[in-house]
Design a protein around this motif. Structure first.
Motif, PDB file in Angstrom:
ATOM      1  N   VAL A  62       0.836  -1.208   0.000  1.00 55.42           N
ATOM      2  CA  VAL A  62       0.000   0.000   0.000  1.00 55.42           C
ATOM      3  C   VAL A  62       0.872   1.260   0.000  1.00 55.42           C
ATOM      4  N   ILE A  63       1.913   1.270   0.816  1.00 53.02           N
ATOM      5  CA  ILE A  63       2.806   2.432   0.879  1.00 53.02           C
ATOM      6  C   ILE A  63       3.480   2.657  -0.470  1.00 53.02           C
ATOM      7  N   SER A  64       3.948   1.591  -1.099  1.00 53.49           N
ATOM      8  CA  SER A  64       4.623   1.737  -2.396  1.00 53.49           C
ATOM      9  C   SER A  64       3.674   2.321  -3.436  1.00 53.49           C
ATOM     10  N   THR A 261      -7.574  -8.570  -7.983  1.00 49.56           N
ATOM     11  CA  THR A 261      -8.177  -8.292  -6.676  1.00 49.56           C
ATOM     12  C   THR A 261      -7.166  -7.705  -5.693  1.00 49.56           C
ATOM     13  N   ILE A 262      -5.878  -8.004  -5.893  1.00 50.22           N
ATOM     14  CA  ILE A 262      -4.849  -7.479  -4.991  1.00 50.22           C
ATOM     15  C   ILE A 262      -4.759  -5.973  -5.112  1.00 50.22           C
ATOM     16  N   ILE A 263      -4.696  -5.456  -6.344  1.00 48.35           N
ATOM     17  CA  ILE A 263      -4.578  -4.007  -6.519  1.00 48.35           C
ATOM     18  C   ILE A 263      -5.867  -3.310  -6.101  1.00 48.35           C
ATOM     19  N   ILE A 264      -7.004  -3.974  -6.259  1.00 45.24           N
ATOM     20  CA  ILE A 264      -8.263  -3.383  -5.799  1.00 45.24           C
ATOM     21  C   ILE A 264      -8.236  -3.209  -4.283  1.00 45.24           C
ATOM     22  N   ASP A 265      -7.786  -4.235  -3.568  1.00 51.16           N
ATOM     23  CA  ASP A 265      -7.683  -4.135  -2.109  1.00 51.16           C
ATOM     24  C   ASP A 265      -6.695  -3.042  -1.701  1.00 51.16           C
ATOM     25  N   ILE A 266      -5.594  -2.936  -2.424  1.00 55.80           N
ATOM     26  CA  ILE A 266      -4.594  -1.912  -2.113  1.00 55.80           C
ATOM     27  C   ILE A 266      -5.169  -0.519  -2.314  1.00 55.80           C
ATOM     28  N   LEU A 267      -5.870  -0.309  -3.413  1.00 59.52           N
ATOM     29  CA  LEU A 267      -6.497   0.994  -3.664  1.00 59.52           C
ATOM     30  C   LEU A 267      -7.514   1.328  -2.584  1.00 59.52           C
ATOM     31  N   LEU A 268      -8.340   0.357  -2.223  1.00 61.10           N
ATOM     32  CA  LEU A 268      -9.351   0.593  -1.193  1.00 61.10           C
ATOM     33  C   LEU A 268      -8.703   0.939   0.147  1.00 61.10           C
ATOM     34  N   ALA A 269      -7.650   0.205   0.509  1.00 61.30           N
ATOM     35  CA  ALA A 269      -6.968   0.466   1.778  1.00 61.30           C
ATOM     36  C   ALA A 269      -6.364   1.860   1.793  1.00 61.30           C
ATOM     37  N   ALA A 270      -5.717   2.249   0.684  1.00 60.90           N
ATOM     38  CA  ALA A 270      -5.097   3.575   0.620  1.00 60.90           C
ATOM     39  C   ALA A 270      -6.132   4.678   0.661  1.00 60.90           C
ATOM     40  N   ILE A 271      -7.223   4.513  -0.082  1.00 61.17           N
ATOM     41  CA  ILE A 271      -8.269   5.540  -0.128  1.00 61.17           C
ATOM     42  C   ILE A 271      -8.968   5.653   1.223  1.00 61.17           C
ATOM     43  N   LEU A 272      -9.217   4.510   1.868  1.00 57.61           N
ATOM     44  CA  LEU A 272      -9.854   4.537   3.189  1.00 57.61           C
ATOM     45  C   LEU A 272      -8.972   5.257   4.204  1.00 57.61           C
ATOM     46  N   GLY A 273      -7.665   5.028   4.116  1.00 59.17           N
ATOM     47  CA  GLY A 273      -6.762   5.669   5.050  1.00 59.17           C
ATOM     48  C   GLY A 273      -6.550   7.139   4.759  1.00 59.17           C
ATOM     49  N   GLY A 280      -1.668   7.777   6.361  1.00 55.53           N
ATOM     50  CA  GLY A 280      -3.043   7.323   6.166  1.00 55.53           C
ATOM     51  C   GLY A 280      -3.129   5.947   5.532  1.00 55.53           C
ATOM     52  N   PRO A 281      -2.470   5.720   4.380  1.00 55.28           N
ATOM     53  CA  PRO A 281      -2.485   4.378   3.796  1.00 55.28           C
ATOM     54  C   PRO A 281      -1.884   3.308   4.690  1.00 55.28           C
ATOM     55  N   THR A 282      -0.900   3.693   5.517  1.00 54.27           N
ATOM     56  CA  THR A 282      -0.338   2.718   6.464  1.00 54.27           C
ATOM     57  C   THR A 282      -1.408   2.278   7.464  1.00 54.27           C
ATOM     58  N   VAL A 283      -2.100   3.259   8.038  1.00 55.78           N
ATOM     59  CA  VAL A 283      -3.195   2.951   8.968  1.00 55.78           C
ATOM     60  C   VAL A 283      -4.318   2.221   8.235  1.00 55.78           C
ATOM     61  N   GLY A 284      -4.680   2.721   7.052  1.00 52.96           N
ATOM     62  CA  GLY A 284      -5.743   2.094   6.275  1.00 52.96           C
ATOM     63  C   GLY A 284      -5.420   0.667   5.885  1.00 52.96           C
ATOM     64  N   GLY A 285      -4.129   0.404   5.607  1.00 59.10           N
ATOM     65  CA  GLY A 285      -3.731  -0.957   5.246  1.00 59.10           C
ATOM     66  C   GLY A 285      -3.960  -1.936   6.382  1.00 59.10           C
ATOM     67  N   PHE A 286      -3.554  -1.543   7.586  1.00 63.15           N
ATOM     68  CA  PHE A 286      -3.769  -2.422   8.746  1.00 63.15           C
ATOM     69  C   PHE A 286      -5.264  -2.597   9.027  1.00 63.15           C
ATOM     70  N   LEU A 287      -6.021  -1.497   9.017  1.00 67.98           N
ATOM     71  CA  LEU A 287      -7.456  -1.584   9.295  1.00 67.98           C
ATOM     72  C   LEU A 287      -8.161  -2.450   8.266  1.00 67.98           C
ATOM     73  N   PHE A 288      -7.828  -2.236   6.998  1.00 68.42           N
ATOM     74  CA  PHE A 288      -8.463  -3.000   5.923  1.00 68.42           C
ATOM     75  C   PHE A 288      -8.147  -4.480   6.051  1.00 68.42           C
ATOM     76  N   TRP A 289      -6.871  -4.808   6.280  1.00 71.99           N
ATOM     77  CA  TRP A 289      -6.465  -6.211   6.364  1.00 71.99           C
ATOM     78  C   TRP A 289      -7.180  -6.928   7.509  1.00 71.99           C
ATOM     79  N   TRP A 290      -7.153  -6.320   8.695  1.00 72.22           N
ATOM     80  CA  TRP A 290      -7.744  -6.994   9.848  1.00 72.22           C
ATOM     81  C   TRP A 290      -9.263  -6.993   9.801  1.00 72.22           C
ATOM     82  N   ALA A 291      -9.871  -5.987   9.181  1.00 74.15           N
ATOM     83  CA  ALA A 291     -11.327  -6.006   9.004  1.00 74.15           C
ATOM     84  C   ALA A 291     -11.727  -7.165   8.104  1.00 74.15           C
ATOM     85  N   ARG A 292     -10.936  -7.395   7.047  1.00 75.72           N
ATOM     86  CA  ARG A 292     -11.193  -8.534   6.166  1.00 75.72           C
ATOM     87  C   ARG A 292     -11.042  -9.847   6.919  1.00 75.72           C
TER      88      ARG A 292
END
Length: 357
Positions: A62-64, A261-273, A280-292
């Motif tokens: 997500v950060i990259s 689906t991987i890039i879709i999840d990455i985009l969603l995590a970054a946008i959510l954060g 933001g994407p760092t926080v969003g990545g963790f939240l998205f992963w654990w919510a899933r």
């Protein structure tokens, strides 16, 4: 001897330095989060630790992506191309030539950075929807090449398991040390990305995103900065992909490195954060992963419908995500930060008022 005026000047200089490096509340929260990651093995079992390791690599991806797409006008839908190049390069070097994972990862970083250059040059000619579609083509082409040359790349099943970056006595110890290696990699990727995006280079990135014509008019070359952003981002993705493939939770397979689906999840995590912030994407990545993870493992039967939640967890999860995108378009982190600043100002003003009275 030091005169009184010199002493006063030195004290003023030291005071200015201290004030310049003073930490805000969000920095303390970040430090606590970092300490939490370091201390996690003390209170997590091995299975949960492996899931946390997967989350760490997801956040690196997500950060990259945010480094280039959040800070310039190059929205990439094909970052999985760099994940796959990094992972497959290192694993093939290890399996076919016996090269150690450490050297393979260095080669993978160099190759993905070069791929970023080859990616960026033609992308400079196009923009908007055409650019988005262009970035999507390389991973699709690569996936077909993996199928065509399945004797080399393993097809849809991927490559056999390579040598791990770290292998200790038993599996639990191996998982522990590979976890700490992933934590270290995340800290490095985050720190370097954060420093660059907060530097003059980062400010130029943002200016290009807002108005590249104005940047060009000021005497700077937007193309040079966009190429650097893509190459650096690709190198980060290659590093994460290669390390992931040599970890206990990863492998060089299309399902883990290349699927859409991987890039879709990455985009969603970054946008959510909150795109374009790194934090933001760092926080969003963790939240998205654990919510899933939590939603997919939730054992609960929906009343009336009498349907296990696990059967429709993805539908519910993406509906909730859609709602957040509609009503919090800036992302969760910027909104939380605004609320935190407002609360801190009110608290500070109240304390000052009490002190004055």
């Amino acid at each position: 001897m030091t005169t009184e005026s010199e002493s006063t000047t030195k004290q003023g200089t030291i005071g200015s330095i201290v004030r310049s490096v003073s930490l805000s509340p969000r920095h303390y929260v970040g430090l606590l989060a970092a300490l939490g990651l370091v201390a996690a093995p003390s209170y997590l079992d091995t299975l949960t630790l492996l899931n946390m390791m997967s989350a760490l690599y997801f956040v690196m991806f997500v950060i990259s992506w945010d480094f280039v797409s959040g800070y310039t006008d190059q929205v990439s839908f094909g970052h999985t191309f760099f994940f796959a190049i990094g992972g497959y390069t290192s694993v093939l070097l290890n399996l076919e030539m016996g090269i150690s994972p450490a050297i393979g990862i260095v080669v993978a970083i160099l190759l993905t950075s070069l791929s970023g250059l080859l990616y960026a040059l033609p992308a400079l000619r196009i923009e908007g929807h055409t650019l988005a579609l262009f970035t999507l083509m390389p991973p699709l082409i690569l996936s077909q090449l993996f199928i065509m040359y399945s004797d080399v790349f393993g097809g849809s099943r991927g490559l056999p398991s390579p040598e791990l970056l770290l292998r200790m006595g038993d599996f639990a110890t191996t998982a522990l040390w590979n976890y700490y290696l992933a934590v270290g990699a995340l800290f490095v990727i985050f720190a370097v990305s954060y420093v660059i995006t907060r530097s003059d280079t980062g400010r130029i990135f943002k200016a290009i995103r807002e108005d590249k014509t104005a940047v060009a008019a000021s005497g700077l070359n937007p193309a040079k900065f966009k190429i650097f952003a893509m190459m650096f981002s690709a190198g980060l993705a290659g590093l994460a992909g290669a390390m992931f493939a040599h970890s206990p939770v990863g492998s060089a397979t299309p399902g883990q490195l290349l699927e859409l689906t991987i890039i879709i999840d990455i985009l969603l995590a970054a946008i959510l954060g909150g795109v374009g912030t790194i934090i933001g994407p760092t926080v969003g990545g963790f939240l998205f992963w654990w919510a899933r993870q939590i939603s997919s493992n939730l054992e609960w039967t929906i009343p009336v419908l009498e349907i296990p939640f696990s059967r429709i967890d993805l539908v519910v999860f993406y509906l909730v995500t859609l709602g957040i995108l509609l009503y919090i378009p800036r992302g969760i982190f910027p909104v939380v930060m605004d609320l935190g600043r407002s609360f801190w100002r009110r608290l500070t003003n109240r304390v000052r008022g009490d002190a004055a009275s």
